[in-house]
Design a protein around this motif. Structure first.
Motif, short mmCIF file in Angstrom:
data_model
loop_
_atom_site.label_atom_id
_atom_site.label_comp_id
_atom_site.label_asym_id
_atom_site.label_seq_id
_atom_site.Cartn_x
_atom_site.Cartn_y
_atom_site.Cartn_z
N ASP B 212 13.65 -15.17 -52.78
CA ASP B 212 15.04 -15.65 -52.65
C ASP B 212 15.09 -17.14 -53.03
O ASP B 212 15.17 -18.01 -52.17
CB ASP B 212 15.53 -15.48 -51.21
N SER B 215 12.20 -21.78 -53.11
CA SER B 215 11.79 -22.38 -51.84
C SER B 215 10.99 -21.43 -50.93
O SER B 215 9.95 -21.84 -50.41
CB SER B 215 13.00 -22.92 -51.07
N PRO B 216 11.43 -20.18 -50.73
CA PRO B 216 10.63 -19.31 -49.87
C PRO B 216 9.22 -19.08 -50.43
O PRO B 216 8.28 -18.87 -49.66
CB PRO B 216 11.41 -17.99 -49.84
N GLN B 223 2.31 -21.59 -45.83
CA GLN B 223 1.90 -20.82 -44.66
C GLN B 223 0.49 -20.26 -44.85
O GLN B 223 -0.32 -20.24 -43.94
CB GLN B 223 2.88 -19.68 -44.44
N LEU B 224 0.22 -19.84 -46.06
CA LEU B 224 -1.08 -19.26 -46.36
C LEU B 224 -2.18 -20.32 -46.28
O LEU B 224 -3.27 -20.07 -45.79
CB LEU B 224 -1.04 -18.66 -47.77
N ALA B 245 8.87 -31.20 -45.98
CA ALA B 245 9.45 -30.42 -44.88
C ALA B 245 8.61 -29.17 -44.62
O ALA B 245 8.30 -28.84 -43.47
CB ALA B 245 10.89 -30.02 -45.20
N LEU B 249 6.62 -28.26 -41.26
CA LEU B 249 6.93 -27.03 -40.51
C LEU B 249 5.69 -26.18 -40.30
O LEU B 249 5.55 -25.51 -39.28
CB LEU B 249 7.95 -26.18 -41.28
N ARG B 374 20.17 -17.25 -55.12
CA ARG B 374 18.85 -17.24 -54.49
C ARG B 374 17.92 -16.27 -55.20
O ARG B 374 17.52 -15.24 -54.66
CB ARG B 374 18.92 -16.91 -52.98
N MET B 394 2.77 -11.06 -46.27
CA MET B 394 3.79 -12.02 -45.86
C MET B 394 5.14 -11.68 -46.49
O MET B 394 6.18 -11.77 -45.85
CB MET B 394 3.39 -13.44 -46.27
N SER B 396 6.13 -8.80 -47.34
CA SER B 396 6.66 -7.55 -46.81
C SER B 396 7.33 -7.73 -45.45
O SER B 396 8.20 -6.95 -45.09
CB SER B 396 5.56 -6.49 -46.74
N VAL B 397 6.94 -8.75 -44.70
CA VAL B 397 7.58 -8.97 -43.40
C VAL B 397 9.08 -9.22 -43.60
O VAL B 397 9.91 -8.84 -42.79
CB VAL B 397 6.92 -10.12 -42.63
N ASN B 398 9.40 -9.85 -44.73
CA ASN B 398 10.82 -10.09 -45.02
C ASN B 398 11.42 -8.97 -45.88
O ASN B 398 12.53 -9.10 -46.40
CB ASN B 398 10.97 -11.45 -45.70
N CYS B 400 12.17 -7.69 -48.75
CA CYS B 400 12.23 -7.98 -50.18
C CYS B 400 13.25 -9.09 -50.40
O CYS B 400 14.01 -9.42 -49.50
CB CYS B 400 12.62 -6.74 -51.00
N SER B 401 13.24 -9.64 -51.60
CA SER B 401 14.26 -10.64 -51.90
C SER B 401 15.52 -9.92 -52.39
O SER B 401 15.47 -8.74 -52.74
CB SER B 401 13.75 -11.63 -52.95
N ASN B 402 16.63 -10.63 -52.43
CA ASN B 402 17.90 -9.96 -52.75
C ASN B 402 17.90 -9.46 -54.20
O ASN B 402 17.37 -10.10 -55.10
CB ASN B 402 19.10 -10.86 -52.42
#
Lengths: 479, 548
Positions: B212, B215-216, B223-224, B245, B249, B374, B394, B396-398, B400-402
């Motif tokens: 999306d 940025s994600p 995160q990885l 940022a 985070l 996005r 990672m 797959s937790v979300n 899929c993107s739009n």
């Protein structure tokens, strides 16, 4: 020192620890089989359009017009779009600054948030403040944002129902927090017993965990139960006493398949309880365009509403949202349309009602067919799917099957589900992905396959289960 | 920024001790039933719930927090508190309030509108979408149009063909369904082909993760890579604050390297090396290097020679190269050309096994500027399959993107070709936007360089100018008296006097003692002239007020 930058060993442990069963081993195997040309019935994800559910016409018309605003200037546009869709597209475009192609406010378009607030107000009979509503790319993103704010480290615990939707376990694990489980009572139709909650909290605290939030999924995923008003009151009182933020996952609020327990929002129950509790319990409610009779999963649209969250915390949540710039704008418009569908008298009203009722009534029949089908199988028991999109039957696996699973190096329910997949093409998710009591095994299937295919699917399930049970010795079924 | 690193490093040491505890407390996951964590080899001994049947009086003894509310500013994740995102920070909040107030209180201000130059959001400033892309998206969104004869009168024939092609790649033609978590395979094929055509080196659709927006994807990589403050990421200063940022985070350390303003924001390998060694000496494991090319906020386009040095540096030092290439279509000067880092690495003979490289692309920039969709992707190369599986998990937790963002990402990587029905009009739209951007960049750059005490490097690419303002001492003192960074002081004054919204350099990082702001080149041409006039007048009066 190794020169390879990304050795597996050096990855973030939280990432490695995270599990997400809905797209795990079973799904991957199913995809492989599909590539080999086998017909796969994907019942692993609540993804209605993938199983043939048609999108509602009106919202698609409106969004298509917003995608192609130049059509609105074309004198022939009325030949392929109804006037109310054209009017609505103009309305939503006027709420944007630059159409679908511009970032919106990071919290979502103010005009759409206002429509969401009006919807909540109509639903609950209590005022709702658009400033406390944030639109998100699907409800999952919202859950992640909120948990990110709540979880400071391993010592922070989140109460999560077991069985649960693995988004929660996966996110808590990614963020390095601790999941504190509370069990839903299968024998009580997946009811929530506040005594279980107390035990879970006490146990977690005795281990030094600060329990900070509680998740409820209502209607339940994967368990399909609808919480009663009395139960919700108990939960809210519990959260108040224990000072827990309540995260109310209410994404299945349109999916209700019985009349005894209609959906009632946590916010309404909280407000009904009155002061002081209505001013004390911090509540965040989630909703989405992916479920209900909309099923617009691919749009990634959702929102959360915050109640009793202090303004400075809201500011911080806004800041984190702003790093992602904005949720996608077409999904925001879908959300606007979901909360303000066509009204009586609109040109598209009749069609909209026909389509949405058709979907809901069919889902209701499918819920019944599926639960009855499971309950007619040997060693399978299944609570009725009161709501949501899933059946979660318990499979009483004979000792020989458990033995065979161990030999194959599989968790017993994974073993069963893999066999089911290979034999029938039905792709389910093993109960272990959602959590279940020790020694008890389940699987989750959606109720989404097309109604006309349902009898055949249940027949092939039954045949597989019969074969499986006779292969592994039915005599030992009652465990 | 040096200070920043030191304080991070100190915290990193503290974190080291808490990490040990972290391993001990992992056993709390054992509250889960065994089958739940059976797949995790790290799961600790299991504790059954029933053993902890304790009386409620135990609970009274423990107290979660001193406040009565569970979530307050004091008790939220400190990493959330720490992160900053200036592009939508304080100045923008002031601007939004002004805009509200302007509606009812027009006479109170010396300007009649707010002009947002704070964010790369072209369509909010009047840039029109590329028609072909939107035709395809509309047809995919409402695919029953494809069955109507009237549609042929309203849509170009190649948009209809393309929509069919795309729908055929989506299982069940269901644009309302979750897709594969990496994105629809057929669209990834198209994107891979587009990358191949761009670079003349092969691209594998399985290396592509649709997201999306970009940025994600950046968050996912952070995160990885980041486990604690002992893990560092080399970031350019000035940088796009998404990086600072995201690092904050995810609890890592930002290791800064400075771009050299005097050489057109050049990147010196010797500085990279120095910063890397300093960080290592402090016990930080530097995991990756971020390069933004074309630069944000700095607008430079890296020379190929420089890119080769960067690639070699990453290879030698074992760093993941995170290449932010979202401005790849935005190059405005004839003497510079965009080269992807992957192409540079492959040209040097480095293959999949030699280095880890992630390239980010977005539908929000370029000539298309489709921010609200996005859409974006990352191409992930040089990762072992077990690491790739983690990235997939990672994603797959979300789910899929739009989907329309995914479709658009495939469209920008395969726009109309010569001979297609839309080709001519597409080229007119595209070249019109890009040449206008170049013109606007030049106009603004010249105007800025004409201001007293202001110097501005040319915008070779991207969407921003990042002028340096030599602020008089008196202005700095006045800012300090207001407890504001001097550049933020200047930007607030500018906003209040002209309605022009820019972002202070301190939000991006800058050499200590220097002051900048970032201004987009995105307002339409007539607005750019107005900005120049207002800015020139404001700056003169500012200098008159504060000149030493």
């Amino acid at each position: 020192m190794s020169l390879k930058a990304l050795d597996y060993d050096s990855l973030n442990e939280n990432v490695k620890n995270c599990q997400y069963a809905v797209r795990g081993e079973l799904y991957l195997r199913a995809s492989e089989l599909q590539k080999e040309g086998k017909k796969i019935i994907f019942t692993n994800v609540g993804n209605p359009h993938a199983l043939g559910q048609k999108p509602l016409t009106f919202p698609r018309q409106v969004v298509a017009l917003c995608q192609a605003p130049f059509l609105l200037d074309d004198p022939n546009v009325g030949m392929i779009f109804p006037a109310d869709a054209i009017a609505r597209a103009k309305h939503y475009l006027s709420l944007t600054s630059g159409g679908l192609g511009a970032y919106s406010d990071s919290r979502g378009l103010p005009g759409v948030r206002k429509e969401v607030a009006q919807f909540i107000q109509r639903r609950d009979g209590y005022p709702s403040d658009p400033e406390l509503i944030f639109l998100t790319d699907g409800a999952s993103k919202g859950v992640m944002q909120i948990l990110n704010c709540v979880i400071r480290g391993q010592k922070d615990g989140i109460l999560v129902p077991v069985p649960q939707y693995p988004l929660y376990s996966a996110t808590i694990s990614l963020l390095g927090g601790t999941l504190v489980p509370y069990y839903l009572e299968e024998s009580e139709n997946w009811g929530l017993d506040v005594n279980n909650l107390r035990q879970s909290v006490a146990q977690a605290r005795s281990q030094g965990i600060t329990v900070r939030a509680m998740v409820i999924i209502n209607p339940g995923n994967p368990t399909g139960q609808c919480l009663s008003e009395a139960n919700l009151r108990e939960i809210l009182r519990f959260c108040c006493n224990e000072r827990l933020v309540l995260l109310g996952d209410e994404v299945y609020q349109q999916n209700i398949y019985q009349d005894e327990r209609p959906f009632i929002s946590s916010k309404k129950v909280l407000m009904d309880m009155g002061a002081p509790i209505s001013k004390e319990v911090q509540l965040i409610s989630f909703h989405t365009v992916s479920k209900g009779y909309w099923g617009e999963c691919g749009q990634r649209g959702g929102y959360f509403e915050m109640t009793n969250i202090p303004p400075r915390t809201v500011e911080e949540i806004y800041k984190v949202a702003s790093i992602a710039l904005s949720p996608n704008v077409s999904a925001q418009i879908f959300m606007g349309l979901m909360v303000s569908p066509p009204k009586p008298g609109d040109i598209s009203y009749a069609q909209f009602v026909r389509e949405s009722k058709g979907i809901l009534e069919s889902l209701r029949r499918r819920a019944r067919m599926m639960t009855d089908g499971f309950n007619s199988c040997k060693n399978v028991v299944c609570n009725f799917t009161e709501g949501a999109m899933y059946s979660f039957p318990q499979i009483k696996l004979p000792p020989k099957a458990i033995q065979a699973a161990k030999q194959a190096g599989k968790v017993p329910d994974v073993f069963y589900c893999l066999k089911l997949l290979e034999a029938t093409g039905i792709s389910t998710v093993p109960g272990s992905g959602f959590g279940q009591k020790e020694g008890v095994f389940h699987l989750r299937t959606t109720i989404l396959p097309a109604e006309e295919e349902m009898p055949e699917i249940m027949d092939s399930f039954k045949k597989f289960n019969d074969d499986f049970m006779s292969q592994y010795g039915v005599g030992y079924s009652r465990m | 920024m040096r200070r920043f690193l030191i304080s991070q490093a100190k915290k990193g040491l503290v974190d080291h001790t808490t990490r040990r505890q972290h391993h001990q407390t992992r056993s709390f996951l054992s509250l889960l039933p065994p089958s739940f964590s059976a797949n995790s080899p790290r799961a600790a001994p299991l504790v059954s719930l029933s053993r902890f049947m304790s009386s409620t009086s135990d609970m009274a003894a423990s107290s979660d927090s001193t406040s009565s509310l569970p979530v307050t500013l004091d008790s939220i994740n400190p990493k959330v508190l720490k992160c900053e995102y200036a592009v939508r920070g304080e100045i923008v909040n002031i601007a939004q309030k002004l805009q509200e107030d302007l509606k009812s209180n027009k006479d109170a201000y010396p300007f009649d509108e707010i002009i947002y130059c704070n964010i790369g959001n072209p369509q909010s400033l009047g840039q029109l979408p590329i028609r072909f892309f939107r035709e395809v998206l509309a047809l995919c969104d409402h695919s029953s149009l494809l069955d109507e004869t009237e549609t042929h009168g309203l849509f170009s024939t190649d948009s209809i063909d393309r929509a069919w092609k795309i729908l055929d790649q989506i299982p069940g033609r269901a644009t309302g369904a979750y897709s594969h978590s990496q994105g629809i395979k057929g669209l990834r094929d198209v994107i891979a082909a587009g990358i191949e055509a761009r670079d003349s080196f092969p691209a594998d659709p399985n290396d592509i993760f649709l997201t999306d927006g970009a940025s994600p994807a950046v968050h996912m990589m952070m995160q990885l890579l980041l486990s604690s403050e002992k893990d560092g990421i080399l970031c350019p200063i000035p940088q796009y604050p998404l990086y600072s940022a995201s690092i904050a985070l995810h609890g890592g350390s930002l290791v800064p390297y400075y771009l050299d303003e005097a050489t057109g924001w050049g990147l010196e390998i010797s500085d990279l090396k120095k910063q890397l060694e300093e960080a290592r000496a402090k016990g930080i494991t530097v995991r990756a290097l971020v390069v933004i090319n074309p630069g944000n906020p700095t607008g430079q386009v890296l020379a190929e020679e420089n890119q080769r040095d960067i690639v070699n540096f990453c290879k030698q030092e074992g760093l993941v190269l995170l290449a932010d290439e979202v401005y790849q279509e935005n190059v405005y000067v004839p003497d510079k050309k965009f080269h992807s880092f992957k192409k540079v690495a492959r040209s040097l003979g480095y293959g999949e096994k030699d280095m880890s490289l992630v390239s980010f692309q977005s539908v929000s920039k370029g000539y298309y500027g489709e921010c609200g969709k996005r859409g974006g992707y990352m191409e992930v190369t040089g990762f072992t399959s077990d690491v790739r599986e983690q990235i997939y998990k990672m994603a797959s937790v979300n789910l899929c993107s739009n989907i329309s963002g995914q479709i658009l990402a495939s469209l920008v990587m395969s726009p109309p070709k010569p001979g297609d029905d839309s080709y001519d009009s597409y080229m007119v739209e595209r070249d019109g936007i890009l040449s206008s951007m170049a013109k606007r960049a030049k106009t603004l750059e010249d105007a800025l360089n004409n201001l007293e005490g202001v110097t501005c490097n040319r915008a070779e690419g991207a969407m921003y100018l990042f002028p340096r303002i030599n602020l008089p001492h008196k202005a700095i003192e006045a800012a300090e008296a207001e407890k504001t960074a001097p550049d933020a002081f200047y930007c607030k004054r500018l906003l209040n006097a002209t309605g022009v919204v820019v972002v202070p350099g301190s939000g991006f990082g800058q050499v200590p003692g220097t002051w900048h702001f970032r201004c987009t080149i995105l307002p339409q041409e007539d607005k750019i002239l107005a900005i120049v006039d207002r800015l020139t007048a404001f700056h003169k009066s500012f200098m008159d007020e504060f000149r030493d």
